[in-house]
Write a protein that holds these residues in place. Structure first.
Motif, PDB file in Angstrom:
ATOM      1  N   PRO A 194     -95.004 -45.104  26.431  1.00 53.34           N
ATOM      2  CA  PRO A 194     -94.798 -44.001  25.480  1.00 53.34           C
ATOM      3  C   PRO A 194     -95.076 -42.650  26.172  1.00 53.34           C
ATOM      4  CG  PRO A 194     -96.826 -45.117  25.079  1.00 53.34           C
ATOM      5  CD  PRO A 194     -96.324 -45.885  26.229  1.00 53.34           C
ATOM      6  N   GLY A 195     -95.677 -42.661  27.294  1.00 52.64           N
ATOM      7  CA  GLY A 195     -96.095 -41.147  27.956  1.00 52.64           C
ATOM      8  C   GLY A 195     -95.025 -40.869  28.883  1.00 52.64           C
ATOM      9  N   ILE A 196     -93.980 -41.613  29.114  1.00 53.97           N
ATOM     10  CA  ILE A 196     -93.051 -41.267  30.350  1.00 53.97           C
ATOM     11  C   ILE A 196     -92.186 -40.139  29.990  1.00 53.97           C
ATOM     12  CG2 ILE A 196     -91.376 -42.675  29.228  1.00 53.97           C
ATOM     13  CD1 ILE A 196     -90.708 -43.620  32.293  1.00 53.97           C
ATOM     14  N   LYS A 197     -92.026 -39.097  31.100  1.00 51.54           N
ATOM     15  CA  LYS A 197     -91.327 -37.733  30.975  1.00 51.54           C
ATOM     16  C   LYS A 197     -89.993 -38.165  30.664  1.00 51.54           C
ATOM     17  CE  LYS A 197     -95.030 -35.141  33.311  1.00 51.54           C
ATOM     18  NZ  LYS A 197     -95.193 -34.353  34.658  1.00 51.54           N
ATOM     19  N   LYS A 231     -92.650 -49.028  35.278  1.00 50.66           N
ATOM     20  CA  LYS A 231     -94.557 -49.037  35.549  1.00 50.66           C
ATOM     21  C   LYS A 231     -95.112 -48.476  36.859  1.00 50.66           C
ATOM     22  CE  LYS A 231     -98.572 -52.031  34.697  1.00 50.66           C
ATOM     23  NZ  LYS A 231     -98.906 -53.666  34.486  1.00 50.66           N
ATOM     24  N   LEU A 232     -94.048 -49.170  37.824  1.00 50.21           N
ATOM     25  CA  LEU A 232     -94.351 -48.905  39.259  1.00 50.21           C
ATOM     26  C   LEU A 232     -94.346 -47.368  39.465  1.00 50.21           C
ATOM     27  CD1 LEU A 232     -92.807 -51.886  40.977  1.00 50.21           C
ATOM     28  CD2 LEU A 232     -95.318 -51.240  40.824  1.00 50.21           C
ATOM     29  N   LEU A 233     -92.854 -46.729  38.798  1.00 55.18           N
ATOM     30  CA  LEU A 233     -92.725 -45.346  39.197  1.00 55.18           C
ATOM     31  C   LEU A 233     -94.025 -44.593  38.580  1.00 55.18           C
ATOM     32  CD1 LEU A 233     -88.885 -45.384  38.084  1.00 55.18           C
ATOM     33  CD2 LEU A 233     -89.903 -45.560  40.450  1.00 55.18           C
ATOM     34  N   LEU A 254     -88.767 -48.619  45.396  1.00 52.70           N
ATOM     35  CA  LEU A 254     -89.264 -50.001  44.951  1.00 52.70           C
ATOM     36  C   LEU A 254     -88.460 -50.948  44.281  1.00 52.70           C
ATOM     37  CD1 LEU A 254     -91.995 -47.602  43.061  1.00 52.70           C
ATOM     38  CD2 LEU A 254     -92.471 -49.026  45.008  1.00 52.70           C
ATOM     39  N   HIS A 255     -87.278 -51.062  44.987  1.00 54.68           N
ATOM     40  CA  HIS A 255     -86.421 -51.977  44.782  1.00 54.68           C
ATOM     41  C   HIS A 255     -86.750 -53.634  44.507  1.00 54.68           C
ATOM     42  CE1 HIS A 255     -86.022 -52.482  49.096  1.00 54.68           C
ATOM     43  NE2 HIS A 255     -85.811 -53.426  48.909  1.00 54.68           N
ATOM     44  N   GLY A 256     -87.971 -54.001  45.126  1.00 53.71           N
ATOM     45  CA  GLY A 256     -88.298 -55.272  44.814  1.00 53.71           C
ATOM     46  C   GLY A 256     -88.419 -55.830  43.374  1.00 53.71           C
TER      47      GLY A 256
END
Length: 279
Positions: A194-197, A231-233, A254-256
């Motif tokens: 919910p907090g992602i810009k 989540k990783l970003l 983070l393509h994995g």
């Protein structure tokens, strides 16, 4: 009982219609779709939304339909008879209830999930036709018929690895979960992050859909994979500028989390090589 989705599961209008239609018809709901589109989670959310217990039967390549009904342990009974055990005289001591038996014998209505039915042998669905249709089966060892005290809500998932028999399909209500459009995917992301810009989300989703639509991709990344990637970003505190790709490096950051086999990684490496040559 009506399913309308939950606060942690974004259900599209056609999906809620399918769930409620299957409940009204008292037919199993067969749900297909790409891996990672929330088929298994749907059963858990239906259970939560309707306030019903859930019984989960995870299917493997070695699973037999009989295991869902019951298993008779003749070896243990023979051993006990040789040891002179008193329990040997009651055959019920050697019968293990399967998931269908548990669902049929439950004190109230339950949600029964038969997960990834296409993993099993092609005869597996046929072997459950009568049991799921009539909601009863016969136990040969005891001579009794087990009938559902309360007809369970049956949700069956399939990844489309093999075709299911027509006779089985006829007894189900079918729904295919399509990959979410950008608006629906944003709603799903809002539930989990919910907090992602907004700027980061827009850049990430634009890049994600570009990756999914790349010609020649062997395995397209799914909903669960884009959630992991985001989540990783966020964990790495990356900015929209960090996600920009150029001809030198066509692989996403983070393509994995998105590309799950070497063929697809090599595809993006070749695209980068061709871009450099073109430059």
């Amino acid at each position: 009982m009506k399913f309308q989705g939950t606060g942690t599961y974004v259900a599209t209008a056609d999906l809620t219609v399918a769930v409620n239609a299957a409940v009204a018809l008292e037919r199993p709901l067969l749900v297909k779709g790409e891996p990672g589109t929330g088929k298994t989670e749907l059963a858990r959310q239906v259970s939560m939304a309707l306030g019903l217990p859930m019984i989960e039967w995870n299917i493997k390549s070695t699973t037999k339909a009989q295991q869902g009904l019951y298993e008779y342990d003749a070896v243990s009974r023979l051993r006990d008879s040789q040891l002179g055990e008193a329990r040997v005289h009651d055959v019920r001591n050697y019968i293990k209830q399967g998931k269908l038996w548990q669902a049929f014998a439950a004190d109230g209505k339950v949600v029964l999930l038969i997960d990834e039915i296409d993993k099993a042998d092609i005869e597996f669905p046929n072997d459950l036709l009568q049991e799921l249709d009539r909601m009863e089966f016969f136990v040969y060892e005891t001579g009794e018929t087990i009938r559902a005290r309360h007809r369970p809500i049956v949700i069956i998932t399939s990844n489309n690895e093999k075709e299911l028999p027509d006779a089985f399909l006829r007894r189900c209500f079918f729904h295919y979960i399509r990959f979410p459009d950008p608006a629906t995917l944003r709603a799903i992301v809002a539930v989990h992050h919910p907090g992602i810009k907004e700027a980061l989300l827009t850049t990430a989703l634009t890049q994600f859909y570009e990756i999914r639509e790349t010609p020649g991709l062997k395995k397209k990344p799914s909903t669960s994979e884009v959630l992991d990637w985001l989540k990783l970003l966020l964990a790495e505190d990356l900015t929209p500028e960090d996600l920009k790709r150029d001809g030198v490096n066509a692989l996403p950051r983070l393509h994995g989390a998105l590309l799950k086999n070497e063929q697809d990684v090599h595809l993006f490496e070749r695209l980068a090589f061709m871009a450099r040559r073109g430059g």
